[in-house]
Design a protein around this motif. Sequence first.
Motif, PDB file in Angstrom:
ATOM      1  N   GLN B 153      36.258  40.227 -21.174  1.00  0.00           N
ATOM      2  CA  GLN B 153      36.871  40.566 -22.464  1.00  0.00           C
ATOM      3  C   GLN B 153      36.489  39.555 -23.543  1.00  0.00           C
ATOM      4  O   GLN B 153      36.258  39.930 -24.687  1.00  0.00           O
ATOM      5  CB  GLN B 153      38.395  40.692 -22.305  1.00  0.00           C
ATOM      6  N   VAL B 154      36.387  38.290 -23.160  1.00  0.00           N
ATOM      7  CA  VAL B 154      35.904  37.292 -24.123  1.00  0.00           C
ATOM      8  C   VAL B 154      34.481  37.633 -24.559  1.00  0.00           C
ATOM      9  O   VAL B 154      34.107  37.465 -25.721  1.00  0.00           O
ATOM     10  CB  VAL B 154      35.955  35.871 -23.508  1.00  0.00           C
ATOM     11  N   ARG B 155      33.693  38.154 -23.610  1.00  0.00           N
ATOM     12  CA  ARG B 155      32.277  38.431 -23.864  1.00  0.00           C
ATOM     13  C   ARG B 155      32.040  39.601 -24.832  1.00  0.00           C
ATOM     14  O   ARG B 155      30.919  39.776 -25.330  1.00  0.00           O
ATOM     15  CB  ARG B 155      31.551  38.735 -22.545  1.00  0.00           C
ATOM     16  N   MET B 156      33.085  40.390 -25.079  1.00  0.00           N
ATOM     17  CA  MET B 156      32.852  41.627 -25.844  1.00  0.00           C
ATOM     18  C   MET B 156      32.334  41.380 -27.260  1.00  0.00           C
ATOM     19  O   MET B 156      31.497  42.126 -27.757  1.00  0.00           O
ATOM     20  CB  MET B 156      34.125  42.475 -25.906  1.00  0.00           C
ATOM     21  N   ILE B 157      32.871  40.363 -27.930  1.00  0.00           N
ATOM     22  CA  ILE B 157      32.392  40.069 -29.296  1.00  0.00           C
ATOM     23  C   ILE B 157      31.306  39.006 -29.197  1.00  0.00           C
ATOM     24  O   ILE B 157      31.544  37.898 -28.714  1.00  0.00           O
ATOM     25  CB  ILE B 157      33.544  39.597 -30.202  1.00  0.00           C
ATOM     26  N   LYS B 158      30.121  39.367 -29.629  1.00  0.00           N
ATOM     27  CA  LYS B 158      28.964  38.481 -29.475  1.00  0.00           C
ATOM     28  C   LYS B 158      28.890  37.462 -30.605  1.00  0.00           C
ATOM     29  O   LYS B 158      29.232  37.760 -31.750  1.00  0.00           O
ATOM     30  CB  LYS B 158      27.665  39.305 -29.455  1.00  0.00           C
ATOM     31  N   PRO B 291      34.011  48.929 -38.054  1.00  0.00           N
ATOM     32  CA  PRO B 291      35.172  48.203 -37.535  1.00  0.00           C
ATOM     33  C   PRO B 291      36.454  49.012 -37.753  1.00  0.00           C
ATOM     34  O   PRO B 291      36.630  49.635 -38.804  1.00  0.00           O
ATOM     35  CB  PRO B 291      35.178  46.911 -38.360  1.00  0.00           C
ATOM     36  N   GLY B 292      37.309  49.044 -36.757  1.00  0.00           N
ATOM     37  CA  GLY B 292      38.593  49.737 -36.876  1.00  0.00           C
ATOM     38  C   GLY B 292      38.636  51.073 -36.167  1.00  0.00           C
ATOM     39  O   GLY B 292      39.701  51.548 -35.779  1.00  0.00           O
ATOM     40  N   ILE B 293      37.480  51.702 -35.992  1.00  0.00           N
ATOM     41  CA  ILE B 293      37.457  52.979 -35.258  1.00  0.00           C
ATOM     42  C   ILE B 293      37.660  52.675 -33.766  1.00  0.00           C
ATOM     43  O   ILE B 293      37.345  51.577 -33.291  1.00  0.00           O
ATOM     44  CB  ILE B 293      36.125  53.743 -35.517  1.00  0.00           C
ATOM     45  N   THR B 294      38.230  53.636 -33.029  1.00  0.00           N
ATOM     46  CA  THR B 294      38.428  53.409 -31.593  1.00  0.00           C
ATOM     47  C   THR B 294      37.363  54.168 -30.791  1.00  0.00           C
ATOM     48  O   THR B 294      36.752  55.116 -31.288  1.00  0.00           O
ATOM     49  CB  THR B 294      39.815  53.898 -31.126  1.00  0.00           C
ATOM     50  N   LEU B 345      35.220  46.085 -33.278  1.00  0.00           N
ATOM     51  CA  LEU B 345      35.225  44.932 -34.178  1.00  0.00           C
ATOM     52  C   LEU B 345      33.782  44.487 -34.419  1.00  0.00           C
ATOM     53  O   LEU B 345      32.902  44.764 -33.600  1.00  0.00           O
ATOM     54  CB  LEU B 345      36.019  43.780 -33.545  1.00  0.00           C
ATOM     55  N   PRO B 346      33.539  43.785 -35.526  1.00  0.00           N
ATOM     56  CA  PRO B 346      32.174  43.332 -35.808  1.00  0.00           C
ATOM     57  C   PRO B 346      31.591  42.517 -34.646  1.00  0.00           C
ATOM     58  O   PRO B 346      32.302  41.734 -34.019  1.00  0.00           O
ATOM     59  CB  PRO B 346      32.344  42.450 -37.059  1.00  0.00           C
ATOM     60  N   THR B 368      21.258  51.471 -28.564  1.00  0.00           N
ATOM     61  CA  THR B 368      22.168  50.334 -28.414  1.00  0.00           C
ATOM     62  C   THR B 368      22.512  49.854 -29.819  1.00  0.00           C
ATOM     63  O   THR B 368      21.617  49.671 -30.649  1.00  0.00           O
ATOM     64  CB  THR B 368      21.524  49.219 -27.582  1.00  0.00           C
ATOM     65  N   ILE B 369      23.809  49.721 -30.070  1.00  0.00           N
ATOM     66  CA  ILE B 369      24.255  49.455 -31.439  1.00  0.00           C
ATOM     67  C   ILE B 369      25.087  48.177 -31.538  1.00  0.00           C
ATOM     68  O   ILE B 369      25.719  47.748 -30.576  1.00  0.00           O
ATOM     69  CB  ILE B 369      25.092  50.626 -32.003  1.00  0.00           C
ATOM     70  N   ARG B 370      25.034  47.608 -32.717  1.00  0.00           N
ATOM     71  CA  ARG B 370      25.913  46.486 -33.064  1.00  0.00           C
ATOM     72  C   ARG B 370      26.863  46.958 -34.147  1.00  0.00           C
ATOM     73  O   ARG B 370      26.431  47.602 -35.123  1.00  0.00           O
ATOM     74  CB  ARG B 370      25.088  45.319 -33.600  1.00  0.00           C
ATOM     75  N   VAL B 371      28.142  46.676 -33.977  1.00  0.00           N
ATOM     76  CA  VAL B 371      29.109  46.961 -35.030  1.00  0.00           C
ATOM     77  C   VAL B 371      28.952  45.876 -36.093  1.00  0.00           C
ATOM     78  O   VAL B 371      29.006  44.677 -35.775  1.00  0.00           O
ATOM     79  CB  VAL B 371      30.554  46.978 -34.482  1.00  0.00           C
ATOM     80  N   THR B 372      28.670  46.305 -37.324  1.00  0.00           N
ATOM     81  CA  THR B 372      28.505  45.344 -38.426  1.00  0.00           C
ATOM     82  C   THR B 372      29.846  45.224 -39.177  1.00  0.00           C
ATOM     83  O   THR B 372      30.855  45.809 -38.775  1.00  0.00           O
ATOM     84  CB  THR B 372      27.412  45.823 -39.397  1.00  0.00           C
ATOM     85  N   ASP B 373      29.849  44.516 -40.297  1.00  0.00           N
ATOM     86  CA  ASP B 373      31.096  44.358 -41.057  1.00  0.00           C
ATOM     87  C   ASP B 373      31.540  45.672 -41.690  1.00  0.00           C
ATOM     88  O   ASP B 373      32.725  45.871 -41.970  1.00  0.00           O
ATOM     89  CB  ASP B 373      30.905  43.309 -42.166  1.00  0.00           C
ATOM     90  N   THR B 374      30.574  46.567 -41.910  1.00  0.00           N
ATOM     91  CA  THR B 374      30.913  47.788 -42.642  1.00  0.00           C
ATOM     92  C   THR B 374      30.527  49.072 -41.907  1.00  0.00           C
ATOM     93  O   THR B 374      30.877  50.155 -42.341  1.00  0.00           O
ATOM     94  CB  THR B 374      30.172  47.821 -44.002  1.00  0.00           C
ATOM     95  N   GLY B 375      29.775  48.949 -40.816  1.00  0.00           N
ATOM     96  CA  GLY B 375      29.330  50.155 -40.122  1.00  0.00           C
ATOM     97  C   GLY B 375      28.710  49.766 -38.806  1.00  0.00           C
ATOM     98  O   GLY B 375      29.313  49.037 -38.032  1.00  0.00           O
ATOM     99  N   CYS B 376      27.499  50.256 -38.564  1.00  0.00           N
ATOM    100  CA  CYS B 376      26.798  49.816 -37.359  1.00  0.00           C
ATOM    101  C   CYS B 376      25.302  49.859 -37.601  1.00  0.00           C
ATOM    102  O   CYS B 376      24.821  50.469 -38.555  1.00  0.00           O
ATOM    103  CB  CYS B 376      27.178  50.678 -36.159  1.00  0.00           C
TER     104      CYS B 376
END
Lengths: 402, 402
Positions: B153-158, B291-294, B345-346, B368-376
């Motif tokens: 769980q710690v690993r989830m946010i890079k 960010p914020g979507i589930t 989360l970002p 493979t995607i990265r969640v950015t501050d405003t989208g992905c």
Amino acid sequence: MLPFDILEYQDRIKQTKQKMAERSIDVLLITDPANMYYLSGYDAWSFYVHQMLVLIIDESQPLWIGRYMDANGARATTWIYDENVIAYPDEYVHSSTHHPMQFMAEILEQIGQGNRRIGVEMDHYYFTAKAYQTLVSCLPNATFVSGDLLVNQVRMIKSDQEIEYMRGAAKIAENAMLHGVNSIFRGVRECDVAAQISYHSIAGTDQYGGDYPSIVPMLPSGERTGMPHLTWSERAFMEGDSIIIELAGCYKRYHVPLARTVNIGPASEKLDRIAPIVIEGIEKVLDAVKPGITCSEIEEIWRNSIKKYGFEKEARLGYSVGLNYPPDWGEHTASIRRDDHTVLLPNMTFHFIPALWFDHYGIEISETIRVTDTGCETFTDFPRELIIRDGYATPSQDGKIS
Amino acid sequence: MLPFDILEYQDRIKQTKQKMAERSIDVLLITDPANMYYLSGYDAWSFYVHQMLVLIIDESQPLWIGRYMDANGARATTWIYDENVIAYPDEYVHSSTHHPMQFMAEILEQIGQGNRRIGVEMDHYYFTAKAYQTLVSCLPNATFVSGDLLVNQVRMIKSDQEIEYMRGAAKIAENAMLHGVNSIFRGVRECDVAAQISYHSIAGTDQYGGDYPSIVPMLPSGERTGMPHLTWSERAFMEGDSIIIELAGCYKRYHVPLARTVNIGPASEKLDRIAPIVIEGIEKVLDAVKPGITCSEIEEIWRNSIKKYGFEKEARLGYSVGLNYPPDWGEHTASIRRDDHTVLLPNMTFHFIPALWFDHYGIEISETIRVTDTGCETFTDFPRELIIRDGYATPSQDGKIS
């Protein structure tokens, strides 16, 4: 499409049931993918989710229970009836609320096995602590006993067909070693040589298309040759480097491992001194191996051979080898070491790897052997010497392919 | 030599201890090699024997306990003090009389941790039922609790450095996919294409030398495209075949997976119909992720997108991805599915793989995607279409290297 004749599977099932009877096991839950393949033919990279083969002592066919998306693969690769393939829905995968063993326990209960003596592979990677705990709590009327290495023990003596597959793996191993060694030059990176080896392991030969070995090529160089399980890095080789290559050819999941040590330019005095000592020890062991000798006796021959030069070895010298899946190609049964009194029998197969590791260097020269009726033979035919590489790469030999 | 700054390791230790405190865990036994690497830097193919990192809530340094021959590698690849590297002798390896957890329990007892609340990774591959049972019986005064997925769980946010490594992995993935696709011709064997992909995954690029992906390239063809986890065979491709390629680039153990579907000659009507439906669904999801979507909300967008064409999907759409070791590159935390309410989360990273499998065909197109501050954003830049291959191989394009 099956890699073995149906009669061979029937014989394996029979031998497994005999061992189940000896241990008073009614139902064996097989979670080791090598054992699943051995008994049913099931072959897929699906062992990262929970799955099992259920062998019931008084039923002729095993059950396969696994993930829904893998059920078609189970039907396609096994000899068991389609209706014996049972799938759990995807909500059980990597979930904090559902565990696949809940589903499997329910199936076992439904088919009347919930109150029997159930054998489980207690120390296998793919039978986790939680898997066991979940089964035990969902099947309160069952008695759980160890089925550890039960099928692995049946696997120790290879059939002629298995030996044929290992001969194919040996051809692949020789070819991969040759291309690996030939791609070593000053300035080439470890990863480039590992890539060459992987290419040839997987492409195989025209006759034997390669399967994936259960361990990636090991390729420590320089000081890292004293650290046997570090995988390759981006480091470029330098003059004087020694490099240990340990790889396996794999054909239809049967492995033949092979290790050699390479030096770029003249080897150090230490390495030059130790190499013939290791080779002499290997030759003495190969001369001695025959049916009836024990693993312990082999270890003693090796120990005496190197002791006269002042060396001793901490780790085991080798292990039973053949069929397996990641993360290991060893079979986890017999080890060649002092306290292992396994008696060698014809068509047992071992990876004999009397490596020596020191703080800043090491050496590995290995052979995979088959015990014959009167002695032993090596699967591969590759010069058993410290290999010296010299010269820089030309542009066409830079270890890269396009 | 460490892949991360020492401050980053300190921060990871701190975050892990916070989660330990929340679960009232005094001592966390970490047996997942990805978690061992994440916290200590330890990186070796030694997870086929029992080993662990011990994190004690009131001690600043973890302990590494593993096999004697791997201790030098632990000293070389970790930031922890040499005296915190503790090794068990080889007689504990694959033995019927000695279990490594007996040794480890003794160490825990000796350092005064035998009566504490001990967290263990109950459902991890490398923490077997027997490992747990042995620990529990050797430490009767300890209380065992689940430490499952705590470090994951710690690993989830890079971190930014982890994202940089994933960008390197993405370059490797693009290159491996390109060479894999370009080696597909009628008459070339599946194993030859898998070998090409493996070569380029491991050699990597000049800038990023490749690491081994935690899963081998998947390459089902023909009817086997409906069986996602069957590995390659020696089958030669034929006119009309479709081929699914799922691979990952890996750099310093960080993965970026990528899947595409290829057809030799014109695709079947079925495949031609389904491809744009999958691509439309992917585009809708990529437009919505922020960010914020589930995870559950993402699944709903996908479900509605394909439902209007009469399709539905049984399996999850994707999962948290990044650092891992065999047998899986998924992180086993968040899954993109209906009942997973993880909030994005970002700098969370996901493999979004909305594959569809039918009895005799299938399609996989993934990002493979990265969640950015405003989208992905996607890590790789590879055309998102059904790829059509045509023509026979010339002698220089036969899928082989020399």
